[in-house]
Motif scaffolding. Structure first.
Motif, PDB file in Angstrom:
ATOM      1  N   GLU A 215       0.842  -1.205   0.000  1.00  0.00           N
ATOM      2  CA  GLU A 215       0.000   0.000   0.000  1.00  0.00           C
ATOM      3  C   GLU A 215       0.869   1.244   0.000  1.00  0.00           C
ATOM      4  O   GLU A 215       1.776   1.396   0.829  1.00  0.00           O
ATOM      5  N   ASP A 216       0.616   2.123  -0.960  1.00  0.00           N
ATOM      6  CA  ASP A 216       1.323   3.403  -0.994  1.00  0.00           C
ATOM      7  C   ASP A 216       0.319   4.544  -0.873  1.00  0.00           C
ATOM      8  O   ASP A 216      -0.889   4.336  -0.961  1.00  0.00           O
ATOM      9  N   HIS A 217       0.837   5.727  -0.644  1.00  0.00           N
ATOM     10  CA  HIS A 217      -0.013   6.918  -0.515  1.00  0.00           C
ATOM     11  C   HIS A 217       0.345   7.926  -1.596  1.00  0.00           C
ATOM     12  O   HIS A 217       0.427   9.130  -1.354  1.00  0.00           O
ATOM     13  N   GLY A 218       0.547   7.398  -2.805  1.00  0.00           N
ATOM     14  CA  GLY A 218       0.966   8.230  -3.919  1.00  0.00           C
ATOM     15  C   GLY A 218      -0.192   8.844  -4.681  1.00  0.00           C
ATOM     16  O   GLY A 218      -1.275   9.064  -4.136  1.00  0.00           O
ATOM     17  N   VAL A 219       0.037   9.059  -5.968  1.00  0.00           N
ATOM     18  CA  VAL A 219      -0.936   9.786  -6.786  1.00  0.00           C
ATOM     19  C   VAL A 219      -2.171   8.950  -7.106  1.00  0.00           C
ATOM     20  O   VAL A 219      -3.217   9.489  -7.451  1.00  0.00           O
ATOM     21  N   GLY A 220      -2.055   7.627  -7.006  1.00  0.00           N
ATOM     22  CA  GLY A 220      -3.199   6.766  -7.292  1.00  0.00           C
ATOM     23  C   GLY A 220      -3.426   6.557  -8.781  1.00  0.00           C
ATOM     24  O   GLY A 220      -2.714   7.105  -9.630  1.00  0.00           O
ATOM     25  N   ILE A 221      -4.424   5.778  -9.092  1.00  0.00           N
ATOM     26  CA  ILE A 221      -4.750   5.436 -10.479  1.00  0.00           C
ATOM     27  C   ILE A 221      -6.181   5.862 -10.766  1.00  0.00           C
ATOM     28  O   ILE A 221      -7.090   5.595  -9.975  1.00  0.00           O
ATOM     29  N   ASP A 222      -6.377   6.495 -11.892  1.00  0.00           N
ATOM     30  CA  ASP A 222      -7.713   6.926 -12.291  1.00  0.00           C
ATOM     31  C   ASP A 222      -8.615   5.711 -12.486  1.00  0.00           C
ATOM     32  O   ASP A 222      -8.184   4.671 -12.984  1.00  0.00           O
ATOM     33  N   ALA A 223      -9.872   5.840 -12.091  1.00  0.00           N
ATOM     34  CA  ALA A 223     -10.820   4.722 -12.174  1.00  0.00           C
ATOM     35  C   ALA A 223     -10.952   4.195 -13.601  1.00  0.00           C
ATOM     36  O   ALA A 223     -11.106   2.994 -13.815  1.00  0.00           O
ATOM     37  N   LYS A 224     -10.873   5.061 -14.591  1.00  0.00           N
ATOM     38  CA  LYS A 224     -11.013   4.623 -15.980  1.00  0.00           C
ATOM     39  C   LYS A 224      -9.789   3.842 -16.460  1.00  0.00           C
ATOM     40  O   LYS A 224      -9.866   3.106 -17.456  1.00  0.00           O
ATOM     41  N   ASP A 225      -8.655   4.000 -15.744  1.00  0.00           N
ATOM     42  CA  ASP A 225      -7.433   3.279 -16.124  1.00  0.00           C
ATOM     43  C   ASP A 225      -7.311   1.917 -15.457  1.00  0.00           C
ATOM     44  O   ASP A 225      -6.598   1.046 -15.965  1.00  0.00           O
ATOM     45  N   LEU A 226      -7.982   1.730 -14.335  1.00  0.00           N
ATOM     46  CA  LEU A 226      -7.829   0.496 -13.559  1.00  0.00           C
ATOM     47  C   LEU A 226      -8.064  -0.782 -14.364  1.00  0.00           C
ATOM     48  O   LEU A 226      -7.291  -1.736 -14.242  1.00  0.00           O
ATOM     49  N   PRO A 227      -9.112  -0.859 -15.188  1.00  0.00           N
ATOM     50  CA  PRO A 227      -9.332  -2.110 -15.930  1.00  0.00           C
ATOM     51  C   PRO A 227      -8.242  -2.418 -16.949  1.00  0.00           C
ATOM     52  O   PRO A 227      -8.166  -3.545 -17.435  1.00  0.00           O
ATOM     53  N   ARG A 228      -7.396  -1.443 -17.263  1.00  0.00           N
ATOM     54  CA  ARG A 228      -6.425  -1.625 -18.348  1.00  0.00           C
ATOM     55  C   ARG A 228      -4.975  -1.676 -17.884  1.00  0.00           C
ATOM     56  O   ARG A 228      -4.064  -1.799 -18.704  1.00  0.00           O
ATOM     57  N   ILE A 229      -4.738  -1.597 -16.582  1.00  0.00           N
ATOM     58  CA  ILE A 229      -3.356  -1.454 -16.113  1.00  0.00           C
ATOM     59  C   ILE A 229      -2.489  -2.679 -16.404  1.00  0.00           C
ATOM     60  O   ILE A 229      -1.261  -2.570 -16.433  1.00  0.00           O
ATOM     61  N   PHE A 230      -3.111  -3.837 -16.619  1.00  0.00           N
ATOM     62  CA  PHE A 230      -2.330  -5.035 -16.905  1.00  0.00           C
ATOM     63  C   PHE A 230      -2.205  -5.308 -18.402  1.00  0.00           C
ATOM     64  O   PHE A 230      -1.663  -6.341 -18.794  1.00  0.00           O
ATOM     65  N   GLU A 231      -2.703  -4.384 -19.226  1.00  0.00           N
ATOM     66  CA  GLU A 231      -2.585  -4.566 -20.666  1.00  0.00           C
ATOM     67  C   GLU A 231      -1.181  -4.202 -21.132  1.00  0.00           C
ATOM     68  O   GLU A 231      -0.542  -3.297 -20.599  1.00  0.00           O
TER      69      GLU A 231
ATOM     70  N   ALA B 257       7.191   5.900 -19.217  1.00  0.00           N
ATOM     71  CA  ALA B 257       6.971   4.502 -18.863  1.00  0.00           C
ATOM     72  C   ALA B 257       6.860   3.638 -20.110  1.00  0.00           C
ATOM     73  O   ALA B 257       6.467   4.105 -21.182  1.00  0.00           O
ATOM     74  N   THR B 258       7.226   2.361 -19.971  1.00  0.00           N
ATOM     75  CA  THR B 258       7.155   1.431 -21.103  1.00  0.00           C
ATOM     76  C   THR B 258       5.809   0.730 -21.174  1.00  0.00           C
ATOM     77  O   THR B 258       5.451   0.174 -22.217  1.00  0.00           O
ATOM     78  N   GLY B 259       5.071   0.722 -20.066  1.00  0.00           N
ATOM     79  CA  GLY B 259       3.794   0.026 -20.049  1.00  0.00           C
ATOM     80  C   GLY B 259       3.943  -1.479 -19.991  1.00  0.00           C
ATOM     81  O   GLY B 259       2.999  -2.205 -20.305  1.00  0.00           O
ATOM     82  N   MET B 260       5.134  -1.957 -19.588  1.00  0.00           N
ATOM     83  CA  MET B 260       5.395  -3.399 -19.572  1.00  0.00           C
ATOM     84  C   MET B 260       5.453  -3.972 -18.163  1.00  0.00           C
ATOM     85  O   MET B 260       5.290  -5.181 -17.983  1.00  0.00           O
ATOM     86  N   GLY B 261       5.671  -3.133 -17.152  1.00  0.00           N
ATOM     87  CA  GLY B 261       5.882  -3.620 -15.788  1.00  0.00           C
ATOM     88  C   GLY B 261       4.732  -4.454 -15.255  1.00  0.00           C
ATOM     89  O   GLY B 261       4.909  -5.616 -14.879  1.00  0.00           O
ATOM     90  N   LEU B 262       3.548  -3.864 -15.199  1.00  0.00           N
ATOM     91  CA  LEU B 262       2.393  -4.586 -14.658  1.00  0.00           C
ATOM     92  C   LEU B 262       1.933  -5.698 -15.592  1.00  0.00           C
ATOM     93  O   LEU B 262       1.402  -6.716 -15.145  1.00  0.00           O
ATOM     94  N   TYR B 263       2.140  -5.516 -16.894  1.00  0.00           N
ATOM     95  CA  TYR B 263       1.806  -6.575 -17.854  1.00  0.00           C
ATOM     96  C   TYR B 263       2.633  -7.824 -17.565  1.00  0.00           C
ATOM     97  O   TYR B 263       2.104  -8.943 -17.487  1.00  0.00           O
ATOM     98  N   LEU B 264       3.948  -7.644 -17.388  1.00  0.00           N
ATOM     99  CA  LEU B 264       4.824  -8.782 -17.097  1.00  0.00           C
ATOM    100  C   LEU B 264       4.538  -9.352 -15.705  1.00  0.00           C
ATOM    101  O   LEU B 264       4.648 -10.564 -15.485  1.00  0.00           O
ATOM    102  N   THR B 265       4.161  -8.474 -14.779  1.00  0.00           N
ATOM    103  CA  THR B 265       3.815  -8.930 -13.434  1.00  0.00           C
ATOM    104  C   THR B 265       2.633  -9.887 -13.474  1.00  0.00           C
ATOM    105  O   THR B 265       2.645 -10.954 -12.858  1.00  0.00           O
ATOM    106  N   GLN B 266       1.603  -9.509 -14.211  1.00  0.00           N
ATOM    107  CA  GLN B 266       0.422 -10.370 -14.348  1.00  0.00           C
ATOM    108  C   GLN B 266       0.766 -11.672 -15.070  1.00  0.00           C
ATOM    109  O   GLN B 266       0.290 -12.755 -14.687  1.00  0.00           O
ATOM    110  N   LYS B 267       1.617 -11.580 -16.105  1.00  0.00           N
ATOM    111  CA  LYS B 267       2.018 -12.770 -16.855  1.00  0.00           C
ATOM    112  C   LYS B 267       2.806 -13.734 -15.974  1.00  0.00           C
ATOM    113  O   LYS B 267       2.658 -14.954 -16.091  1.00  0.00           O
TER     114      LYS B 267
END
Length: 334
Positions: A257-273, A287-297
């Motif tokens: 858990e962090d207390h940072g900027v957070g993620i917009d609700a419209k982005d949440l469904p796509r963060i692992f793409e 950002a490369t957009g690969m971090g969370l994608y590889l994490t999920q994989k």
């Protein structure tokens, strides 16, 4: 298939119907020809034509049914055996094309594997001078310069590490060794790697690991935690990042858990793409957009469930739910 066949033979059917109509029309106009006899001839001819059409349907569609069933099979030579001249020509042409395609695919696969091996070798080669640079940075006396150099070194280190795991993730099942993993050792190891970055940003860690051990692969679990912790640090400006683990309803759970900027609700469904970057975070510009994608994989073959809950301006909570021992029975036969 019947509808397609009738559509294909519509010209034949129209011709026969037209001829029959012509016969009836001639019989109607010519009084010397008995109309009833002409109608009888047309009736018998129609029956013969229907029998002919049905017979040809089963004979002619056999080849195309086989072709349709093997539409995604490159090795269709065993079934593409036409009886009619045009079917044989089609089968020979398709077989020749398939042979060419298979040779090209094989050559491309070999080329891709070679490039993959060269990339992996390059990454390992780069790690040597990168380690040497880190040792040099440790000898820098100017603390501000040292922190800046360490941060840039860390970025390169993470990018190389991400690239390395991206190349390996396609065959992750061959690289897994499921065993009891010391969660505390993995978490603290990754925090030590991020230490200089955290000091620079004024970020601390609040650790509460009630669950000390989980069933997983140590290398890939470390990669998953590394990506999540680095994201938490990247998108936080100050304050503590809370890392906790506990057991609920027989399941072992870990939260970051962090207390940072957070993620917009419209982005949440796509963060692992693959390739997706935030539409709101200014930090996501590079950002490369690969971090969370590889994490999920990586989490999927480890049977780890990842849930993300976030509010803009209030931070993000990432929850990892680890599998039970019985969950791995079907996967690796434990």
């Amino acid at each position: 298939m019947i509808r397609e066949y009738i559509r294909e033979r519509l010209s034949w059917i129209s011709l026969v119907i037209g001829i029959h109509g012509l016969f009836l029309f001639v019989g109607y106009l010519d009084s010397s020809i008995p109309f009833q006899s002409m109608g009888y001839v047309v009736f018998l001819s129609s029956i013969l034509f229907v029998v002919f059409l049905v017979t040809r349907y089963y004979k002619e569609t056999k080849f195309y049914k086989q072709l349709n069933e093997r539409i995604n099979d490159l090795d269709a030579t065993s079934v593409l055996q036409g009886d009619l001249p045009f079917e044989k020509m089609t089968a020979e042409t398709l077989t020749d094309h398939m042979d060419v395609w298979k040779r090209e695919i094989t050559a491309n696969n070999i080329k891709v594997e070679q490039e993959k091996e060269e990339m992996l070798a390059w990454i390992h080669e780069v790690k040597t001078p990168l380690t040497a640079i880190h040792l040099m940075i440790d000898r820098v006396e100017d603390q501000d310069l040292k922190r800046q150099l360490t941060y840039e070194w860390l970025r390169i280190h993470f990018l190389l590490d991400q690239q390395l795991h991206q190349k390996r993730i396609g065959v992750i099942e061959n690289d897994l060794y499921i065993e009891p993993v010391d969660l505390k050792e993995v978490v603290f190891g990754e925090i030590r790697t991020l230490q200089s970055w955290c000091i620079q940003k004024g970020i601390g860690f609040d650790i509460d690991l009630q669950v000390k051990e989980v069933l997983s692969d140590s290398k890939w679990l470390a990669f998953i935690i590394r990506q999540l912790l680095s994201n938490a640090v990247k998108y936080s400006s100050d304050g503590d990042i809370t890392v906790s683990s506990y057991e609920i309803s027989g399941e072992k759970v870990m939260k970051i858990e962090d207390h940072g900027v957070g993620i917009d609700a419209k982005d949440l469904p796509r963060i692992f793409e693959k390739g997706f970057t935030s539409t709101a975070r200014k930090e996501a510009a590079n950002a490369t957009g690969m971090g969370l994608y590889l994490t999920q994989k990586a989490a999927k073959p480890l049977l780890i469930s990842i849930d993300v809950d976030s509010t803009v301006g209030s931070g993000t909570i990432v929850t990892l739910t680890f599998p039970k021992r019985n969950d791995f029975v079907d996967v690796i036969g434990m």
